[in-house]
Design an enzyme around this catalytic site. Structure first.
Site, mmCIF file in Angstrom:
data_model
loop_
_atom_site.group_PDB
_atom_site.id
_atom_site.type_symbol
_atom_site.label_atom_id
_atom_site.label_comp_id
_atom_site.label_asym_id
_atom_site.label_seq_id
_atom_site.Cartn_x
_atom_site.Cartn_y
_atom_site.Cartn_z
ATOM 1 C CG HIS A 1 -2.104 -0.903 1.108
ATOM 2 N ND1 HIS A 1 -2.018 -2.245 1.376
ATOM 3 C CD2 HIS A 1 -3.394 -0.673 0.752
ATOM 4 C CE1 HIS A 1 -3.202 -2.809 1.194
ATOM 5 N NE2 HIS A 1 -4.059 -1.869 0.824
ATOM 6 C CE LYS B 1 -4.183 -0.474 4.664
ATOM 7 N NZ LYS B 1 -5.518 0.150 4.757
#
Length: 262
Positions: free
Chosen positions: A147, A151
């Site tokens: 990611h 995040k």
């Protein structure tokens, strides 16, 4: 209590009147136009995480879409259930303890539906389901999620959900744990262990949301990978959840429940 507060949950065949919490966030900025433009939905409120929840009732909402933060989400959903609103939740942090508390509350409010989706991408949900079906046929399995560096949680909710499904499928089939001779791992290089499955998290500039399930057996490897390149990938699942949550009283955990996958 506002006069617009429904005394009973909206029936499944009523047009959902949707209030979005976290409308100005990264997911919310995509969800607002998606809900506004979706046939069969009516957007009645766009609220920030700090706006009073009374505004949801004042807008006459029948459905709440929670896209806020893990610390706020349980209170938001509890408010919705208490006031007879169906809820669709795209906020992370809904571990087993929080879900049990929500199920206890829902038992006192029959007819209210709540969908908590670790991932709203239909493709991602299908990939996790495919991986869970395949993993019982392989000696080894591990999950790698990748990611963007902004995040907040690791491993991702999707990776946790995938590992839970894989672990359950392997246990039901009587498959032994993945072989691993590691004896020393002081820095956690082997990653987190979720339901007996190793999960590794990568945070890298240039990524959005990606996941690989690696499965290996003698002389072969199978990889199930899904890539989401922007948050538009989640909007069909958000709309589907809002359209169907009223028809599923109680708690539905995972979009796979809406897609009727085993």
């Amino acid at each position: 209590m506002s006069e617009t507060t429904p005394t009973t949950p909206a029936p499944a065949d009523a047009v959902p009147r949707v209030a979005i919490l976290g409308a100005g966030g990264k997911m919310g900025r995509h969800a607002v136009p998606a809900v506004r433009e979706a046939a069969g939905l009516e957007l009645v409120a766009e609220l920030g995480s700090r706006d009073p929840l009374q505004a949801v009732l004042d807008a006459g909402a029948t459905h709440l879409l929670d896209l806020t933060v893990p610390d706020a989400s349980p209170d938001n959903v509890a408010f919705a259930v208490e006031h007879g609103l169906h809820a669709v939740v795209g906020t992370s942090g809904w571990g087993a303890e929080r879900r049990r508390a929500l199920e206890a509350q829902l038992a006192e409010h029959p007819g209210v539906g709540v969908l908590i989706a670790p991932n709203f991408s239909v493709g991602s949900v299908l990939a996790s389901a495919f991986a869970a079906k395949a993993a019982r046929w392989f000696e080894s399995v591990e999950v790698v999620e990748l990611h963007h560096p902004a995040k907040l949680d690791a491993p991702s909710g999707t990776a946790v959900r995938t590992a839970e499904m894989i672990g359950d499928a392997r246990a039901a089939a009587g498959v032994d744990p993945s072989p691993d001779a590691t004896e020393r791992d002081p820095d956690g290089a082997r990653g987190a262990v979720v339901n007996g499955v190793h999960v590794h998290a990568v945070r890298l500039r240039g990524l959005e949301a990606h996941q690989e399930v690696l499965m290996g057996g003698p002389g072969e490897q199978l990889t199930v990978r899904h890539d989401a390149f922007d948050r538009g990938a989640y909007m069909p699942g958000v709309v589907l959840g809002l359209r169907t949550v009223a028809s599923r009283p109680g708690l539905t955990y995972g979009l796979d429940g809406v897609l009727e996958l085993d």
